[in-house]
Write an enzyme that holds these catalytic residues in place. Structure first.
Site, PDB file in Angstrom:
ATOM      1  CG  MET A 142      22.812  12.005   2.909  1.00  0.00           C
ATOM      2  SD  MET A 142      24.053  13.070   2.141  1.00  0.00           S
ATOM      3  CE  MET A 142      23.187  13.666   0.696  1.00  0.00           C
ATOM      4  CG  PHE A 172      -9.729  -9.501  11.093  1.00  0.00           C
ATOM      5  CD1 PHE A 172      -8.465  -9.909  11.531  1.00  0.00           C
ATOM      6  CD2 PHE A 172     -10.008  -9.520   9.730  1.00  0.00           C
ATOM      7  CE1 PHE A 172      -7.514 -10.325  10.612  1.00  0.00           C
ATOM      8  CE2 PHE A 172      -9.055  -9.943   8.820  1.00  0.00           C
ATOM      9  CZ  PHE A 172      -7.804 -10.343   9.261  1.00  0.00           C
ATOM     10  CD  GLN A 173      -7.364  -7.158   7.396  1.00  0.00           C
ATOM     11  OE1 GLN A 173      -8.276  -6.902   6.626  1.00  0.00           O
ATOM     12  NE2 GLN A 173      -6.209  -7.669   6.991  1.00  0.00           N
ATOM     13  CE  LYS A 219     -17.026  -6.309   3.418  1.00  0.00           C
ATOM     14  NZ  LYS A 219     -16.441  -7.614   3.745  1.00  0.00           N
ATOM     15  CD  GLU A 233      -1.787  -2.350   1.671  1.00  0.00           C
ATOM     16  OE1 GLU A 233      -0.592  -2.608   1.964  1.00  0.00           O
ATOM     17  OE2 GLU A 233      -2.716  -3.152   1.846  1.00  0.00           O
TER      18      GLU A 233
END
Lengths: 172, 584
Positions: free
Chosen positions: B482, B113-114, B163, B51
């Site tokens: 760097m 969940f999630q 949802k 993502e």
């Protein structure tokens, strides 16, 4: 190496915001994320359709930081207006309410009542061994009253934080 | 006003808003939206492999086109993985709308969940965010979100959609005219401020334009206006990392980038100027160096669309709040209306030419065909080989990024995609994916370091899937260069964890993903290798082995002033006091 901080001045900000979920978190989060101070914060819905809330924040910082706080608040999407009530020419009135519970009997109880009278604090509840006083005034006055009550059996304090409004006929 | 499911409303709103591409990754809490997108005739969904890459790809899409990038991810880990890219877009003012799935409203707050508190987590890394609790609000919120992401100072907006709100039906409505009741950024500059600015510019003896990403965000017309104003006034111009391309690098008035790894001439000119005209730039710490020594003799005009950028770090003499393009147009109009002529800035230019004579971007190198390739040489060769092809260049973050900024010349906006504010390693490759999707026929090259590239290297699969001809050009020095450079500057070369151990064989990796892999080992192979990369159709990864210990100069070390640049490696002392060590 030592970390130093700059001395600041006290400012009262009046902020109108959309009355929606998360606005208060957005504003307080801005203060923590950018390291600004909050001395007190009050918020309540102020419009007849419950669409707007007014937040009063007492903050502290050097003038450029105060300017930055105002600009940062102003660019948040749900913020309508930010007014610094300490701006030059913006005389304002500030009030805070405290409820002060004092427990005790005898001389201390009489002394508490006498001093409450001097401060024009109201007795809003009493038992044989306690009072609850309601005091309204500037934060300084409330501070001084609470300091005196410490000597007279203070057991609990609740304060609202400052609300403030500019003098004169104009609205925010 | 039509009755439809929340998921259909999301897709309908995307269509109505002219969205053609969505970067995303499915999951439980966004399945209804994914079903609504299934075989959609106009909206192309690009399936990334992580993502975070979806957000950077959306940034690349946005930066190369000027249109908002759109991301679709699921709840919980989908949303938290997107946070880095969202923050990156906030710091670099990239317009982006991120749609996140959320657990159903009935489960919010139960540690489902999630589940994560997406609006809470993203509250301070978005320009604005929404949790949609009612499908009837989806239409107006989608339209308002795009408005906020693209108006005023652009930025990321998150819309969190539970949802059950995606499944429930409601009425889809489109606001006829979006006038947010509190968010109304000032776009038109104040006429009095413009008049004052023009008088200051006309009177200045040592003026300099200092421009930033705001000019790019204001669109190609703003870059054109900038060129016209610079030409009218005859003043020199420098720019931040984010502003490269707004002014052509081959113009004699261009001094190069300023700041920590900017040119000596641009930093000296900023320090000695009597007037700085800042346009869409925000006086970042990478630009100013030590603040009490920043441009001590200059009056400052600051043009910015975000009032909070003004006086944030450097107090200015004149603030012009508004869109950079409108402000530049207004300045040109005022200059012409007042009949100003460019002053004789000959003395100023003579001083600048003196600073230019240090040739601060020169670097030592051997010329034999079997010599090590200096990374600067590799960037210059890449620039030379792609002249006339108008490529889009993206970078990761580190030494290679600075070398690209110093040695690759840009002549148009929207060709240079880099993570400036947040400095996100792992940005460049997915940004190249987004840019290539947006401009399928352009040459898109990600100049990468071998360490940064590995942060989102999984996107090789995305490139293969969509047959994108992205080119990755790795300046491989086997170090987080760097980090190592700072360890040499500050910690007496104690190389704590900065060596890129256990590198993959990038050529074999290319093969594994069905790409073309090339290796360039010596100077003699450089030109041919680059030519082969460009001529090879499809995706190519070039493992260009460069001199391992080269460092990026010139450099203003942390805590130092513009006038205290390190010009060459021999100026490095290896230690710093605690005040300097504490600076980033």
């Amino acid at each position: 190496m030592k970390i130093t901080t700059e001395a600041g001045e006290r400012h009262v900000l009046a902020i109108t915001v959309d009355n929606e979920a998360g606005v208060l978190a957005k504003i307080t989060g801005l203060f923590t994320a950018r390291g600004y101070n909050i001395e007190s914060l009050t918020v309540a819905d102020i419009s007849s359709d419950h669409a707007l809330s007014r937040i009063t924040i007492v903050t502290n910082g050097p003038p450029p930081i105060i300017d930055q706080i105002i600009a940062q608040l102003d660019r948040l999407v749900p913020v309508h207006r930010v007014v610094d009530l300490n701006d030059a020419g913006e005389a304002h009135v500030e009030r805070e309410i405290a409820l002060v519970k004092v427990a005790g009997t005898g001389d201390k109880r009489i002394e508490a009542l006498r001093m409450a009278d001097v401060f024009r604090a109201k007795v809003v509840d009493t038992t044989l061994s306690s009072f609850i006083f309601e005091i309204t005034g500037t934060s300084d006055k409330v501070d001084r009253f609470i300091a005196l009550m410490r000597e007279c059996g203070l057991v609990e304090v609740g304060r609202t934080g400052v609300v403030a409004i500019a003098r004169g006929p104009e609205a925010l | 006003m039509t009755e439809m499911s929340g998921a259909d409303m999301v897709v309908q709103a995307l269509v109505d808003l002219g969205v053609d591409t969505v970067f995303g990754y499915p999951g439980g809490a966004v399945l209804p939206i994914y079903d609504a997108l299934y075989k959609h005739p106009t909206i192309k969904h690009i399936l990334v492999r992580h993502e975070q890459a979806a957000t950077h790809a959306a940034e690349g899409y946005a930066r190369s086109t000027g249109k908002p990038g759109v991301v679709l991810v699921t709840s919980g880990p989908g949303a938290t993985n997107a946070v880095t890219g969202i923050t990156d877009a906030l710091l670099d003012s990239i317009p982006m709308v991120v749609l996140t799935g959320q657990v159903p409203t009935t489960l919010i707050g139960t540690d489902a969940f999630q589940e994560c508190d997406t609006v809470g987590i993203t509250r301070h890394c978005t320009k604005h965010n929404y949790l949609v609790m009612d499908p009837d609000r989806l239409g107006p919120i989608m339209h308002e979100a795009f408005h906020i992401a693209t108006h005023g100072r652009p930025g990321p907006v998150v819309i969190d959609i539970p949802k059950n709100v995606q499944v429930a039906t409601g009425t889809y409505s489109v606001p006829e005219f979006i006038q947010h009741n509190s968010y109304r950024p000032q776009v038109e500059p104040d006429a009095d401020a413009i008049a004052q600015a023009i008088d200051m510019i006309a009177a200045a003896e040592r003026p300099i334009f200092y421009t930033g990403g705001g000019v790019i965000n204001a669109g190609p017309d703003a870059s054109a206006a900038l060129r016209q104003l610079v030409s009218l006034t005859g003043a020199p111009i420098t720019s931040t990392l984010m502003g490269l391309g707004a002014f052509p690098a081959d113009d004699p008035k261009w001094l190069g980038m300023l700041g920590m790894h900017g040119t000596y001439e641009s930093n000296m000119a900023m320090n000695r100027a009597d007037l700085i005209i800042a346009v869409g730039a925000r006086f970042d710490d990478r630009v100013t160096g030590r603040l009490d020594a920043f441009a001590p003799e200059a009056k400052k005009i600051h043009i910015d669309i975000d009032r909070s950028s003004i006086n944030k770090i450097v107090p200015v003499d004149l603030a012009v709040v508004g869109d950079a393009g409108r402000a530049l147009d207004a300045l040109i109009a005022a200059w012409q209306a007042k009949g100003h002529k460019a002053r004789d800035l000959g003395e100023w230019w003579r001083r600048i030419d003196g600073w230019r004579a240090t040739r601060c971007l020169d670097f030592p190198e051997k010329k034999e065909p079997d010599a090590d390739i200096m990374p600067q040489r590799a960037v210059k060769a890449l620039f030379d080989a792609t002249r006339g092809r108008d490529p889009i260049i993206t970078t990761e973050v580190g030494q290679h990024q600075m070398w690209a900024a110093q040695h690759f010349g840009f002549s148009a906006p929207n060709r240079w995609l880099t993570s400036g504010g947040l400095g996100t390693m792992g940005y460049g490759f997915p940004a190249a994916v987004g840019a290539q999707i947006a401009t399928p026929n352009r040459l898109v090259i990600c100049i990468a370091g071998e360490a940064s590239l590995q942060m989102n290297i999984q996107e090789m699969g995305t490139v293969s899937q969509y047959r994108l001809p992205v080119k990755i050009f790795i300046l491989n020095n086997e170090w987080m260069g760097m980090v190592r450079q700072w360890q040499e500057l500050t910690y007496e070369s104690r190389y704590s964890n900065s060596y890129s151990d256990s590198l993959p064989d990038f050529v074999k990796l290319a093969d594994a993903y069905g790409w073309t892999g090339l290796r360039i080992d010596t100077l003699g192979q450089l030109e041919e290798g680059i030519a082969k990369m460009i001529d090879t159709p499809g995706p190519v990864i070039v493992d260009c082995r460069v001199a391992k210990l080269a460092n990026c100069f010139p450099m203003i070390p942390s805590g130092a002033a513009h006038t205290d640049m390190i010009l060459q490696p021999s100026d490095v002392t290896g230690t710093m006091d605690d005040e300097a060590k504490a600076l980033v």
